[in-house]
Write an enzyme that holds these catalytic residues in place. Structure first.
Site, short mmCIF file in Angstrom:
data_model
loop_
_atom_site.label_atom_id
_atom_site.label_comp_id
_atom_site.label_asym_id
_atom_site.label_seq_id
_atom_site.Cartn_x
_atom_site.Cartn_y
_atom_site.Cartn_z
N ARG A 112 -6.90 -16.89 0.57
CA ARG A 112 -6.79 -16.60 -0.86
C ARG A 112 -5.66 -17.33 -1.59
O ARG A 112 -5.62 -17.30 -2.81
CB ARG A 112 -6.65 -15.08 -1.11
CG ARG A 112 -7.83 -14.29 -0.66
CD ARG A 112 -8.06 -13.06 -1.51
NE ARG A 112 -7.27 -11.92 -1.09
CZ ARG A 112 -7.56 -10.66 -1.41
NH1 ARG A 112 -8.60 -10.41 -2.18
NH2 ARG A 112 -6.83 -9.67 -1.01
N ASP A 113 -4.76 -18.00 -0.88
CA ASP A 113 -3.67 -18.68 -1.58
C ASP A 113 -3.31 -20.00 -0.89
O ASP A 113 -2.15 -20.27 -0.62
CB ASP A 113 -2.44 -17.76 -1.65
CG ASP A 113 -1.43 -18.23 -2.69
OD1 ASP A 113 -1.83 -18.92 -3.65
OD2 ASP A 113 -0.23 -17.90 -2.55
#
Length: 224
Positions: A58-59
């Site tokens: 997610r990042d």
């Protein structure tokens, strides 16, 4: 009472190493295309490996990519799983966890997002920042003001276009097209994939209804 899932991975931390953001800075603010290709090929392989294990980072960004600098070629590790969660190909998420200026357009527009297309977008952002001086900003993309280095090879530009499209489904389709993959196999030898470094502990709270909606997870990374 909510159930608890724990996954612990014990892996290495290379020495010497710097994050990709610092690595780019030390190389004059942007990388030669051939060097960026070596890094992106490893990043794509690592992302596929995480996807097969149903882990959604997610990042993914330059700050969260560790580059081993003591070898002949830069070797990649993905780090900082603090926002990651367990996910499947069909998972949908409503709230964005990550770096806002790197969020895909569907998040900016308040739509649900999926792991695969989001990861492809973030890899495109990483590549863009590696090949251009300055940071990527989603608003620049939304306003059609994103400028591309005119000296990029056609294969490289095809790869960037495949990642940085505002239609999530097209990202996955274009990434599978031979014209996008061709960039990896022109002139550069395949770089060996190196695993994620550190000790990672995943916690996930879930109930029967929560399992198919928004996973909650926390990750702690402890390095040797």
């Amino acid at each position: 009472m909510t159930a608890l899932r724990v996954l612990i991975l014990v892996q290495e931390r290379p020495v010497p190493a710097v994050d990709l953001f610092e690595y780019i800075r030390e190389n004059g603010g942007c990388l030669p295309e051939e060097k960026a290709k070596v890094i992106l090929k490893q990043l794509v392989d690592a992302a596929k490996d995480l996807e097969e294990k149903h882990i959604f980072h997610r990042d993914i960004k330059s700050d969260n990519i560790l580059i081993e600098t003591g070898s002949d070629v830069p070797r990649v590790r993905i780090i900082d799983f603090g926002l990651s969660c367990f996910a499947t190909e069909r998972s949908r998420f409503r709230f964005f966890y990550g770096t806002p200026i790197h969020s895909p357009p569907e998040c900016y527009w308040g739509k649900k997002y999926r792991p695969g297309p989001t990861t492809v977008w973030q890899m495109g952002v990483v590549l863009y920042e590696a090949l251009h001086v300055g940071d990527f900003n989603i608003m620049t993309f939304i306003e059609n003001e994103l400028k591309f280095n005119e000296h990029l090879s056609p294969h490289c530009r095809n790869f960037l276009d495949a990642c940085l499209t505002d239609v999530p489904e097209k990202r996955m389709h274009k990434m599978q097209h031979k014209n996008s993959r061709a960039w990896f196999y022109s002139r550069v030898k395949r770089a060996r994939l190196m695993r994620v470094s550190g000790v990672l502990a995943f916690w996930r709270r879930k109930s029967a209804s929560e399992f198919s909606r928004e996973p909650q997870s926390r990750v702690i990374a402890l390095f040797h």
